[in-house]
Design an enzyme around this catalytic site. Structure first.
Site, mmCIF file in Angstrom:
data_model
loop_
_atom_site.group_PDB
_atom_site.id
_atom_site.type_symbol
_atom_site.label_atom_id
_atom_site.label_comp_id
_atom_site.label_asym_id
_atom_site.label_seq_id
_atom_site.Cartn_x
_atom_site.Cartn_y
_atom_site.Cartn_z
ATOM 1 N N ARG A 113 -22.199 -82.281 -9.895
ATOM 2 C CA ARG A 113 -22.366 -83.163 -8.754
ATOM 3 C C ARG A 113 -23.694 -82.833 -8.083
ATOM 4 O O ARG A 113 -23.974 -81.670 -7.802
ATOM 5 C CB ARG A 113 -21.197 -82.908 -7.797
ATOM 6 N N ASP A 162 -16.953 -73.911 -1.921
ATOM 7 C CA ASP A 162 -17.370 -74.246 -3.286
ATOM 8 C C ASP A 162 -16.561 -73.398 -4.258
ATOM 9 O O ASP A 162 -16.769 -72.186 -4.361
ATOM 10 C CB ASP A 162 -18.876 -73.984 -3.444
ATOM 11 N N ASP A 166 -18.589 -71.375 -6.977
ATOM 12 C CA ASP A 166 -19.304 -70.215 -6.426
ATOM 13 C C ASP A 166 -18.322 -69.080 -6.126
ATOM 14 O O ASP A 166 -18.588 -67.924 -6.430
ATOM 15 C CB ASP A 166 -20.030 -70.595 -5.124
ATOM 16 N N THR A 225 -26.803 -86.096 -3.139
ATOM 17 C CA THR A 225 -26.201 -87.430 -3.142
ATOM 18 C C THR A 225 -24.697 -87.423 -3.404
ATOM 19 O O THR A 225 -24.028 -88.440 -3.222
ATOM 20 C CB THR A 225 -26.838 -88.304 -4.241
HETATM 21 C C1 PRP Z 1 -17.345 -79.506 -8.068
HETATM 22 C C2 PRP Z 1 -15.896 -79.573 -8.515
HETATM 23 C C3 PRP Z 1 -15.782 -80.945 -9.091
HETATM 24 C C4 PRP Z 1 -16.681 -81.741 -8.184
HETATM 25 C C5 PRP Z 1 -15.842 -82.459 -7.168
HETATM 26 O O1 PRP Z 1 -18.160 -79.212 -9.126
HETATM 27 O O2 PRP Z 1 -15.537 -78.560 -9.407
HETATM 28 O O3 PRP Z 1 -16.196 -81.031 -10.426
HETATM 29 O O4 PRP Z 1 -17.561 -80.810 -7.536
HETATM 30 O O5 PRP Z 1 -16.595 -83.348 -6.440
HETATM 31 P P1 PRP Z 1 -16.454 -84.935 -6.590
HETATM 32 O O6 PRP Z 1 -14.996 -85.249 -6.663
HETATM 33 O O7 PRP Z 1 -17.109 -85.454 -5.343
HETATM 34 O O8 PRP Z 1 -17.194 -85.351 -7.815
HETATM 35 P P2 PRP Z 1 -19.755 -79.028 -9.030
HETATM 36 O O9 PRP Z 1 -20.445 -80.251 -9.548
HETATM 37 O O10 PRP Z 1 -20.148 -78.566 -7.662
HETATM 38 O O11 PRP Z 1 -20.056 -77.920 -10.101
HETATM 39 P P3 PRP Z 1 -19.461 -76.472 -10.371
HETATM 40 O O12 PRP Z 1 -18.183 -76.688 -11.115
HETATM 41 O O13 PRP Z 1 -20.497 -75.845 -11.217
HETATM 42 O O14 PRP Z 1 -19.275 -75.772 -9.063
HETATM 43 N N1 URA Z 2 -16.718 -79.039 -4.880
HETATM 44 C C1 URA Z 2 -16.171 -77.916 -4.374
HETATM 45 O O1 URA Z 2 -16.189 -76.851 -5.022
HETATM 46 N N2 URA Z 2 -15.603 -77.992 -3.165
HETATM 47 C C2 URA Z 2 -15.549 -79.111 -2.443
HETATM 48 O O2 URA Z 2 -15.006 -79.099 -1.328
HETATM 49 C C3 URA Z 2 -16.127 -80.278 -2.980
HETATM 50 C C4 URA Z 2 -16.704 -80.218 -4.209
#
Ligand code: PRP
Ligand code: URA
Length: 252
Positions: free
Chosen positions: A146, A244, A247, A150
């Site tokens: 994501r 997050d 993280d 944006t």
């Molecule tokens: C996070 C999470 C989802 C997404 C959710 O991943 O694990 O995949 O955001 O957000 P959305 O419903 O608005 O799309 P991220 O892209 O931050 O990557 P990560 O798994 O590396 O933390």
């Molecule tokens: N991704 C995350 O890890 N946490 C949130 O709250 C939204 C997106």
């Protein structure tokens, strides 16, 4: 910045409800009150029972002071509950066996093949629970990230079992915020021939917006979630949420 036409965010959102937690045989004044999942109108969203165990586990992982080791341990426990519940949605066939006492027992056995698909990175954190329940399960990967500014998802990579169209798919991602990432992952699965009704999306915390977006586009796909939270903030993070997930599980 939010304007007057934006959906309510943060503190302006309606709070999730509060209720007494079990066990039922205790009187209400002996049972602590806690915030529980919002209920949703979408029939395809299955929320885990809001038991004292689940709420205690969620309290651990939501706490900003929980260290990474505990975050991993307690989120794994919730992931196990999600996998066990998702497996209940798969078809079974009657199956009669004979016990060591020579008696018969009318049971059931699993029907059909399954596989997991994790949305990288955070979804990979749910693979251990799936492996613990389904020995040598095949696991495909979809890398979707994501965009921090944006909130729009970007697809980088997918590697899936060749016969995925013949399998039930347990799609893994702990956070359902806007729904953009998971919907993009489902588009990939659909393009490989997986029927919508053969996909189960396992999710730890969902926003009401994400659940609604999903139900609108894929009403036959089932979501199994531990909790539907209050909503999204200005940065499309789930509130109260847990921050997050990726993280906290991998790097913090
Ligand atoms: C996070 C999470 C989802 C997404 C959710 O991943 O694990 O995949 O955001 O957000 P959305 O419903 O608005 O799309 P991220 O892209 O931050 O990557 P990560 O798994 O590396 O933390
Ligand atoms: N991704 C995350 O890890 N946490 C949130 O709250 C939204 C997106």
């Amino acid at each position: 910045m939010a304007n007057d036409l934006s959906p309510p965010t943060g503190e302006a959102l309606e709070r999730a409800p509060s209720q007494h937690l079990g066990p039922e045989y205790k009187s209400p004044d002996e049972r602590p009150q806690a915030t529980v999942s919002k209920s949703v109108t979408q029939a395809n969203v299955h929320i885990l029972p809001q038991t004292p165990q689940l709420i205690a586990l969620l309290t651990m992982i939501r706490d900003k002071n929980t260290n990474r080791g505990d975050f991993i341990f307690y989120s794994n426990r919730i992931n196990r509950l999600l996998v066990e519940e998702a497996l209940n949605h798969l078809p079974v066939l009657p199956h009669t066996i004979t016990t060591p006492l020579g008696r018969t027992y009318s049971g059931v056995k699993f029907e059909g093949k399954i596989c997991g698909v994790s949305i990288m990175r955070a979804g990979e954190a749910m693979e251990q629970a799936l492996r613990e329940c389904c020995r040598s399960v095949r696991i495909g990967k979809i890398l979707i990230q994501r965009d921090e500014e944006t909130s729009k998802p970007r697809l980088f990579y997918d590697k899936l079992p060749e016969d995925i169209s013949e399998r039930w798919v347990l799609l893994l991602d702990p956070m359902l915020a806007t729904g953009g990432s998971a919907l993009m992952a489902v588009d990939v699965l659909r393009s490989k021939g997986v029927p919508e009704e053969h996909i189960l999306f396992l999710n730890l915390i969902a926003s009401p917006e994400g659940a609604a977006n999903f139900a609108q586009k894929y009403p036959k796909l089932r979501i199994v979630t531990a909790f539907v939270d209050q909503g999204l903030d200005e940065k499309n993070y789930i509130v109260p949420g847990l921050g997050d997930f990726g993280d906290r599980f991998y790097t913090l």
